[in-house]
Design a protein around this motif. Structure first.
Motif, PDB file in Angstrom:
ATOM      1  N   THR A  37       0.834  -1.210   0.000  1.00 45.42           N
ATOM      2  CA  THR A  37       0.000   0.000   0.000  1.00 45.42           C
ATOM      3  C   THR A  37       0.864   1.254   0.000  1.00 45.42           C
ATOM      4  O   THR A  37       0.571   2.226  -0.714  1.00 45.42           O
ATOM      5  N   ALA A  40       2.150   1.852  -3.417  1.00 44.65           N
ATOM      6  CA  ALA A  40       1.082   2.323  -4.299  1.00 44.65           C
ATOM      7  C   ALA A  40       0.746   3.793  -4.049  1.00 44.65           C
ATOM      8  O   ALA A  40       0.587   4.575  -4.997  1.00 44.65           O
ATOM      9  N   ILE A 148      -4.800  -1.210  -4.468  1.00 46.09           N
ATOM     10  CA  ILE A 148      -4.978  -1.306  -3.021  1.00 46.09           C
ATOM     11  C   ILE A 148      -6.215  -2.151  -2.691  1.00 46.09           C
ATOM     12  O   ILE A 148      -6.178  -3.020  -1.806  1.00 46.09           O
ATOM     13  N   ALA A 152      -5.892  -5.748  -0.405  1.00 49.30           N
ATOM     14  CA  ALA A 152      -6.214  -5.577   1.018  1.00 49.30           C
ATOM     15  C   ALA A 152      -7.248  -6.586   1.491  1.00 49.30           C
ATOM     16  O   ALA A 152      -8.228  -6.853   0.797  1.00 49.30           O
ATOM     17  N   ARG A 157      -9.720  -3.088   4.504  1.00 49.98           N
ATOM     18  CA  ARG A 157      -9.651  -2.512   3.165  1.00 49.98           C
ATOM     19  C   ARG A 157     -10.045  -1.039   3.166  1.00 49.98           C
ATOM     20  O   ARG A 157      -9.411  -0.205   2.524  1.00 49.98           O
ATOM     21  N   LEU A 160      -7.293   1.280   4.409  1.00 47.31           N
ATOM     22  CA  LEU A 160      -6.168   1.422   3.477  1.00 47.31           C
ATOM     23  C   LEU A 160      -6.548   2.244   2.251  1.00 47.31           C
ATOM     24  O   LEU A 160      -5.747   3.044   1.764  1.00 47.31           O
ATOM     25  N   THR A 161      -7.762   2.052   1.738  1.00 44.84           N
ATOM     26  CA  THR A 161      -8.139   2.783   0.528  1.00 44.84           C
ATOM     27  C   THR A 161      -8.316   4.276   0.778  1.00 44.84           C
ATOM     28  O   THR A 161      -8.161   5.081  -0.142  1.00 44.84           O
ATOM     29  N   ASN A 164      -5.381   6.683  -0.166  1.00 48.31           N
ATOM     30  CA  ASN A 164      -5.213   7.222  -1.513  1.00 48.31           C
ATOM     31  C   ASN A 164      -5.564   8.706  -1.560  1.00 48.31           C
ATOM     32  O   ASN A 164      -4.765   9.537  -2.001  1.00 48.31           O
TER      33      ASN A 164
END
Length: 468
Positions: A37, A40, A148, A152, A157, A160-161, A164
């Motif tokens: 992550t 990314a 991602i 994940a 999830r 983590l998203t 972005n």
């Protein structure tokens, strides 16, 4: 911000491979998911660096290269034009050479673009560099959230998203702050750093398991999934669900662009495209790209204003991320759009007073308050919510083509606003912000009348409401 933001909604809109019902499993080695992550979101930071570059660099570039307003407006807007191309082509590229391959391509374009800007002696090299960084930015806007979401575990999830969007805002903010302390050529070199980290980091992380499964690379698919979940983790159930889901999607007919205008899809298209139009034509990219000139015209210290802007944007975006599923999409959109109207009108009053030589001390204060209310309001809802809503309202069989078209609409709006902003400000500064206020007021009406609340509903329940 669009930029913003490309972000969160595109992971579901254009990528049919994501398994919403993936079995929950606590990863034995979450550090690999975190590392992947991190690599990314270096692309997200690069996205923000590209978007934030023109504002602190505007005056110096115009002076050093003797650019007219028209030439600098073209330079600024080429970023979004390149992003349109990047957003359209990144889907096929990511499907052909993988998510990691697409991120390498994105980083390469940004590197070439930044070097072209750094060595530019005239407008041609400057514009080509801006176009190249725009392409990389547009490609990152698609592939980063997709990657991602595909690596994940379901258990974290969402957390983590959200990184972005936070890293995009951070990239913009860092460019704003550093840009007040270094020359525009040095700022271009600094833009290379997240690209270099991304390129090097991609050698250390696995490819998306879902992409590998789609390509029929079963051995690599399981190896990548095991590397992400841990050597001792039981991946059999998750692997089976991913493969079953992919097989189901492969059996669905592939949608075409003309299919979007069928009666059964028309409300979904109206909602998604409408939100994208209002998000961009409400003025965000004009204000973001040319923040320093707005403060200068209002008589407020541009460096201080940009630092306040930068910090506020990151803080509001970070605070907003955890409440999306609690507050609901529609309330956040309405609160955000209302704040945008107030911010625009406050800024318009500031410039009106300046033009008519009234209340001299109030002019800079009103300008900075108006801009801060605007950016805080945008970060609180209108930046991310259109992408979230769009990801939820399209039937799965048209998500890919619908997401591509909506992304194109969004980037076209970003280009149009960023190109026309300086011309509108030359015509009438307060008139420009009144126009944006009217558009944001229309957005409130649109959200109330057309946009449904999707919080707490399954995708099937949403479809029953939107396309009965």
């Amino acid at each position: 911000m669009k930029m913003s933001n490309a972000s969160d909604g595109s992971r579901e809109v254009r990528e049919p491979l994501m398994d919403k019902d993936m079995a929950e499993s606590k990863p034995e080695q979450p550090w690999m998911v975190y590392l992947s992550t991190f690599v990314a979101v270096c692309g997200s930071f690069a996205f923000g660096s590209c978007a934030g570059y023109s504002s602190p660099a505007q005056a110096a570039i115009r002076n050093d290269l003797s650019l007219t307003i028209a030439e600098f407006s073209l330079f600024g807007s080429l970023l979004t034009f390149g992003a349109m191309i990047g957003a359209i082509t990144s889907g096929p590229i990511a499907d052909l050479i993988g998510r990691k391959g697409a991120m390498r391509v994105s980083s390469a374009f940004c590197v070439v673009g930044w070097l072209a800007i750094f060595f530019a002696k005239g407008v041609v090299a400057l514009d080509l560099g801006r176009l190249a960084t725009g392409y990389g930015m547009g490609a990152f806007s698609y592939v980063v959230p997709i990657f991602i979401a595909e690596i994940a575990p379901k258990t974290f999830r969402g957390a983590l998203t959200t990184l972005n969007q936070i890293l995009i805002c951070t990239g913009v903010s860092v460019s704003f702050i550093i840009g007040t302390m270094v020359t525009w050529r040095v700022l271009a070199l600094i833009g290379l750093i997240p690209c270099a980290v991304s390129i090097l980091g991609l050698f250390c992380i696995p490819e998306s398991p879902r992409w590998l499964a789609k390509m029929g690379r079963d051995t690599d698919f399981k190896a990548a999934l095991r590397k992400l979940r841990g050597k001792k983790a039981d991946i059999s159930e998750e692997a089976a669900e991913i493969q079953d889901y992919i097989e189901t999607l492969e059996r669905l007919p592939k949608a075409k662009a003309l299919d979007l205008f069928q009666r059964r899809y028309i409300r979904s298209v109206l909602i998604a495209f409408g939100l994208m139009v209002f998000q961009q034509f409400g003025g965000i990219n004009g204000i973001c790209f040319y923040t320093s000139s707005i403060f200068e015209q209002a008589g407020f210290p541009s460096r201080l204003g940009m630092i306040i802007y930068a910090v506020l944007q990151v803080v509001i975006t970070a605070l907003n991320a955890p409440i999306v599923d609690k507050a609901g999409r529609k309330p956040l959109l309405l609160v955000s759009a209302t704040g945008l109207v107030i911010g625009c009108l406050t800024t318009a009053v500031s410039f009106y007073l300046k033009v008519h030589d009234m209340a001299h001390k109030a002019v800079p204060v009103l300008a900075v308050v108006g801009i801060m209310v605007y950016i805080a309001s945008f970060s609180a809802g209108m930046g991310a919510m259109p992408w979230v809503v769009m990801s939820e309202i399209f039937p799965i069989n048209i998500k890919g083509v619908a997401g591509g078209m909506a992304t194109l609409v969004n980037w076209f709006g970003a280009w149009a606003v960023s190109y026309t902003f300086n011309f509108l400000m030359s015509w009438s500064a307060y008139g420009t912000f009144i126009i944006y206020a009217v558009i944001n007021a229309l957005a409130i009406v649109f959200v109330i009348a057309v946009v449904p609340e999707t919080k707490g509903k399954t995708l099937e329940q949403i479809q029953a409401v939107v396309n009965p």
